[in-house]
Every structure is written in C-alpha cells, then in structure tokens.
Design a protein around this motif. Sequence first.
Motif, PDB file in Angstrom:
ATOM      1  N   GLN A 150      -1.439  -3.820  12.159  1.00  0.00           N
ATOM      2  CA  GLN A 150      -2.459  -5.310  12.040  1.00  0.00           C
ATOM      3  C   GLN A 150      -3.673  -4.778  10.975  1.00  0.00           C
ATOM      4  O   GLN A 150      -3.747  -5.683   9.629  1.00  0.00           O
ATOM      5  N   LEU A 151      -3.933  -4.134  10.766  1.00  0.00           N
ATOM      6  CA  LEU A 151      -4.937  -3.501   9.837  1.00  0.00           C
ATOM      7  C   LEU A 151      -4.029  -3.395   8.833  1.00  0.00           C
ATOM      8  O   LEU A 151      -4.944  -3.816   7.351  1.00  0.00           O
ATOM      9  N   LEU A 152      -2.801  -2.624   8.774  1.00  0.00           N
ATOM     10  CA  LEU A 152      -2.081  -1.902   6.834  1.00  0.00           C
ATOM     11  C   LEU A 152      -1.559  -2.855   6.809  1.00  0.00           C
ATOM     12  O   LEU A 152      -0.263  -3.075   6.234  1.00  0.00           O
ATOM     13  N   THR A 153      -0.901  -3.537   7.875  1.00  0.00           N
ATOM     14  CA  THR A 153       0.092  -4.748   7.317  1.00  0.00           C
ATOM     15  C   THR A 153       1.426  -4.483   7.399  1.00  0.00           C
ATOM     16  O   THR A 153       1.819  -4.668   6.787  1.00  0.00           O
ATOM     17  N   VAL A 154       1.820  -3.084   8.402  1.00  0.00           N
ATOM     18  CA  VAL A 154       2.864  -3.028   8.410  1.00  0.00           C
ATOM     19  C   VAL A 154       3.651  -2.788   9.416  1.00  0.00           C
ATOM     20  O   VAL A 154       2.836  -3.037  10.446  1.00  0.00           O
ATOM     21  N   SER A 155       4.315  -2.870   9.453  1.00  0.00           N
ATOM     22  CA  SER A 155       5.524  -2.142  10.956  1.00  0.00           C
ATOM     23  C   SER A 155       5.218  -0.954  11.325  1.00  0.00           C
ATOM     24  O   SER A 155       4.600   0.105  10.953  1.00  0.00           O
ATOM     25  N   GLU A 156       5.318  -1.330  13.094  1.00  0.00           N
ATOM     26  CA  GLU A 156       5.570  -0.318  13.897  1.00  0.00           C
ATOM     27  C   GLU A 156       5.764   0.990  13.606  1.00  0.00           C
ATOM     28  O   GLU A 156       5.612   1.832  13.433  1.00  0.00           O
ATOM     29  N   ASP A 157       7.194   0.654  13.374  1.00  0.00           N
ATOM     30  CA  ASP A 157       8.245   2.190  12.392  1.00  0.00           C
ATOM     31  C   ASP A 157       7.191   3.328  11.699  1.00  0.00           C
ATOM     32  O   ASP A 157       7.454   4.169  11.625  1.00  0.00           O
ATOM     33  N   THR A 158       6.523   2.174  11.057  1.00  0.00           N
ATOM     34  CA  THR A 158       6.381   2.545  10.039  1.00  0.00           C
ATOM     35  C   THR A 158       4.593   3.828   9.822  1.00  0.00           C
ATOM     36  O   THR A 158       4.452   4.819   9.266  1.00  0.00           O
ATOM     37  N   MET A 172       1.173  -0.886   0.059  1.00  0.00           N
ATOM     38  CA  MET A 172       0.095   0.197   0.009  1.00  0.00           C
ATOM     39  C   MET A 172       0.996   0.975   0.428  1.00  0.00           C
ATOM     40  O   MET A 172       1.475   1.420   0.873  1.00  0.00           O
ATOM     41  N   LEU A 173       0.480   2.261  -0.542  1.00  0.00           N
ATOM     42  CA  LEU A 173       1.453   3.765  -0.798  1.00  0.00           C
ATOM     43  C   LEU A 173       0.845   4.553   0.064  1.00  0.00           C
ATOM     44  O   LEU A 173       0.273   4.019   1.280  1.00  0.00           O
ATOM     45  N   LYS A 174       1.978   5.419   0.835  1.00  0.00           N
ATOM     46  CA  LYS A 174       1.564   6.339   0.978  1.00  0.00           C
ATOM     47  C   LYS A 174       0.580   6.299   1.582  1.00  0.00           C
ATOM     48  O   LYS A 174       0.217   6.922   2.875  1.00  0.00           O
ATOM     49  N   LYS A 175       0.577   7.204   0.885  1.00  0.00           N
ATOM     50  CA  LYS A 175      -0.758   8.507   0.331  1.00  0.00           C
ATOM     51  C   LYS A 175      -2.074   7.449   0.526  1.00  0.00           C
ATOM     52  O   LYS A 175      -2.886   7.838   1.468  1.00  0.00           O
ATOM     53  N   GLU A 176      -2.070   6.310   0.746  1.00  0.00           N
ATOM     54  CA  GLU A 176      -3.376   5.251   0.502  1.00  0.00           C
ATOM     55  C   GLU A 176      -4.004   4.783   2.259  1.00  0.00           C
ATOM     56  O   GLU A 176      -5.186   4.483   2.660  1.00  0.00           O
ATOM     57  N   ILE A 187      -9.427   7.828  11.905  1.00  0.00           N
ATOM     58  CA  ILE A 187      -9.830   9.219  12.800  1.00  0.00           C
ATOM     59  C   ILE A 187     -11.364   9.244  13.216  1.00  0.00           C
ATOM     60  O   ILE A 187     -11.647   9.714  14.213  1.00  0.00           O
ATOM     61  N   ASN A 188     -11.519   9.841  11.408  1.00  0.00           N
ATOM     62  CA  ASN A 188     -12.335  10.656  11.705  1.00  0.00           C
ATOM     63  C   ASN A 188     -14.100   9.496  11.891  1.00  0.00           C
ATOM     64  O   ASN A 188     -15.095  10.484  12.514  1.00  0.00           O
ATOM     65  N   LEU A 189     -13.897   8.424  12.123  1.00  0.00           N
ATOM     66  CA  LEU A 189     -14.583   7.661  12.496  1.00  0.00           C
ATOM     67  C   LEU A 189     -14.645   7.475  13.442  1.00  0.00           C
ATOM     68  O   LEU A 189     -15.784   7.294  14.268  1.00  0.00           O
ATOM     69  N   HIS A 190     -14.165   6.958  14.147  1.00  0.00           N
ATOM     70  CA  HIS A 190     -13.849   6.657  15.760  1.00  0.00           C
ATOM     71  C   HIS A 190     -12.845   7.318  16.921  1.00  0.00           C
ATOM     72  O   HIS A 190     -13.177   7.182  17.887  1.00  0.00           O
ATOM     73  N   ASN A 191     -12.662   8.390  16.604  1.00  0.00           N
ATOM     74  CA  ASN A 191     -11.731  10.146  16.775  1.00  0.00           C
ATOM     75  C   ASN A 191     -10.586   9.720  17.361  1.00  0.00           C
ATOM     76  O   ASN A 191      -9.905  10.388  17.958  1.00  0.00           O
ATOM     77  N   ARG A 192     -10.194   8.413  17.655  1.00  0.00           N
ATOM     78  CA  ARG A 192      -8.422   8.299  17.984  1.00  0.00           C
ATOM     79  C   ARG A 192      -7.838   6.907  17.390  1.00  0.00           C
ATOM     80  O   ARG A 192      -9.399   6.013  17.353  1.00  0.00           O
ATOM     81  N   VAL A 193      -7.438   6.127  17.264  1.00  0.00           N
ATOM     82  CA  VAL A 193      -6.524   5.545  16.830  1.00  0.00           C
ATOM     83  C   VAL A 193      -5.676   4.868  17.270  1.00  0.00           C
ATOM     84  O   VAL A 193      -4.738   5.011  18.421  1.00  0.00           O
ATOM     85  N   LEU A 194      -5.007   3.332  17.779  1.00  0.00           N
ATOM     86  CA  LEU A 194      -4.526   2.977  18.333  1.00  0.00           C
ATOM     87  C   LEU A 194      -2.802   2.570  16.741  1.00  0.00           C
ATOM     88  O   LEU A 194      -3.487   2.127  16.148  1.00  0.00           O
ATOM     89  N   THR A 195      -1.778   2.732  17.730  1.00  0.00           N
ATOM     90  CA  THR A 195      -0.911   2.452  16.455  1.00  0.00           C
ATOM     91  C   THR A 195      -1.307   0.552  16.243  1.00  0.00           C
ATOM     92  O   THR A 195      -1.076   0.333  15.095  1.00  0.00           O
ATOM     93  N   SER A 196      -1.113   0.145  17.308  1.00  0.00           N
ATOM     94  CA  SER A 196      -1.286  -1.826  17.117  1.00  0.00           C
ATOM     95  C   SER A 196      -1.779  -2.109  16.772  1.00  0.00           C
ATOM     96  O   SER A 196      -1.768  -3.301  15.713  1.00  0.00           O
ATOM     97  N   ASP A 197      -3.195  -1.011  16.600  1.00  0.00           N
ATOM     98  CA  ASP A 197      -4.456  -1.745  15.346  1.00  0.00           C
ATOM     99  C   ASP A 197      -3.976  -1.312  13.748  1.00  0.00           C
ATOM    100  O   ASP A 197      -4.191  -1.567  13.188  1.00  0.00           O
ATOM    101  N   LEU A 198      -3.557  -0.226  13.789  1.00  0.00           N
ATOM    102  CA  LEU A 198      -3.071  -0.084  12.610  1.00  0.00           C
ATOM    103  C   LEU A 198      -1.906  -0.990  11.495  1.00  0.00           C
ATOM    104  O   LEU A 198      -2.022  -1.073  10.908  1.00  0.00           O
TER     105      LEU A 198
END
Length: 248
Positions: free
Chosen positions: A27-35, A1-5, A14-25
């Motif tokens: 898993q959802l995006l299948t990228v590293s925590e550093d990314t 997935m591209l950075k823009k995506e 963020i817009n839907l839930h007002n907050r996001v967790l790094t750990s959830d992102l």
Amino acid sequence: MLKKERHDFIMRQINLHNRVLTSDLVQLLTVSEDTIRRDLQELVEDGLLFKVHGGALSKSYHSSFDDSTVYARDSKIIIAKKATILVKDGMVVLIGGGTTILEFVKQLPQNIEATFFTISPLVAVELSKYNNVEVILIGGLFSKNSQITYGGHVINQLSEIKADLCLMGTSAIHPEEGLTDTDWEINQLKKAMIACSKNTAVLCISEKLDITLRLKVCSIENISYLITELNKQDQLLNAYNTKEINIL
C-alpha cells in the motif's frame, strides 16, 4: 519508484519499527506483492534483514542480539541513561522489549534493588546480571517477530500485577493520536501493560515522533513520561510539551 528507492524506504521502516508487513509495503509503495517479495528477498541476500511470514524483521531483533546492528544506538543509549532515574530501590517495574529497552537495562546501576516483570526473554537475561534484582518472566505465546510473549494468558497475568512503573518502546507516537502500532496482539498487550501500572514511560528515538499507524494503543494523556534523545526544549517536542506528560 526505482528499486534503490524502494529498498531505502523498506530499510527505513525496518529501522524505525523493527518489522514491516508485506501488505503495508504494498500500500505504501503502490507496487505489487510480488515486487515487495522480491525486494525483501534481495535485502535478505544482502544481509540487511530477516524475512518472516508476512513481512520482514530487523537484524537487531534477532535472538542472537548484536549491538553493532542496532539502529541509532547512540541515541538509544542517551534515552536509556535518562530513563534510569525513574527506577528507585524497592520498585515493582513492568518492562517491555526492543532494542531501546535492552539498552536501558544495560544502563541500570549495578546495586539497584527492584522487582522487574518482563514479557521479553532477552530483557530477562540482561536483568539476571544484576545481583539485587528479582526477575519475573511472564510466559505465554512467543512472537518470533517482536521477540516477546503475548496472548490471553499473558494479559491475564498482567491483570494481577500492580506495577509502580511501566517502561515500553513504541512504533509511533503523535501528540494528538497518541501511541499507535500495526500489530493487533501487541496492541492489546501494551494496553494491558499500561492498565496495570501506576505510571508509564515511553522510550523512543525522535524519528518516531509525529507518526501515526493504524491501530491505537492509547491517548497521549495515558502516558506519564516521554523520553527521547532530544533536549526537552527542542522544537520537535513543542506539541508534546503542551500536553500533560513529563518530557525527559
């Protein structure tokens, strides 16, 4: 997935839930925590969100509340106006926090006479503008992420309240899975709010329909009213119209 995506995906969450967790992102995006950390930092630098420990927060949830940053504000105003018909003079009302709830408070009739308990300092400030409203702010630990009070002390106080009506927002609602969230403490808080109220109304934009998160708050049958910006007969509400819940 591209950075823009990735950035677009993060901002939608963020817009839907007002907050996001790094750990959830991660898993959802299948990228590293550093990314994800780099993505969040870039979005912070673009002025699109606030970075907090373990994730990020919507700008509309910041204490310096600004209407211009509220996502889907027109829809939330429609929801707010619908919800006001549920509040009658003499009621004891328990109310949560969030941008939709704040819009609801702003739409109340100026002459309303009621007692409001709230877990949100921002909501308490808005309610204080009504001359005939008694405002009781329930104190406890303060969540910087959700801008509400929480914890055992708050839940104990809630157990002593007998509210006629509870109004709350939600991160996700599903006709089969009910209300769900991602934050354990907030989950327990919402359960306590529902338990001490005769009726409960959930206010949410239609984009939150048919979504399930990992922690269950309650079944759909525990909710008295579902209020969205949609017409009651909209096909997106078909599955909810078959349940024992009033659609406004």
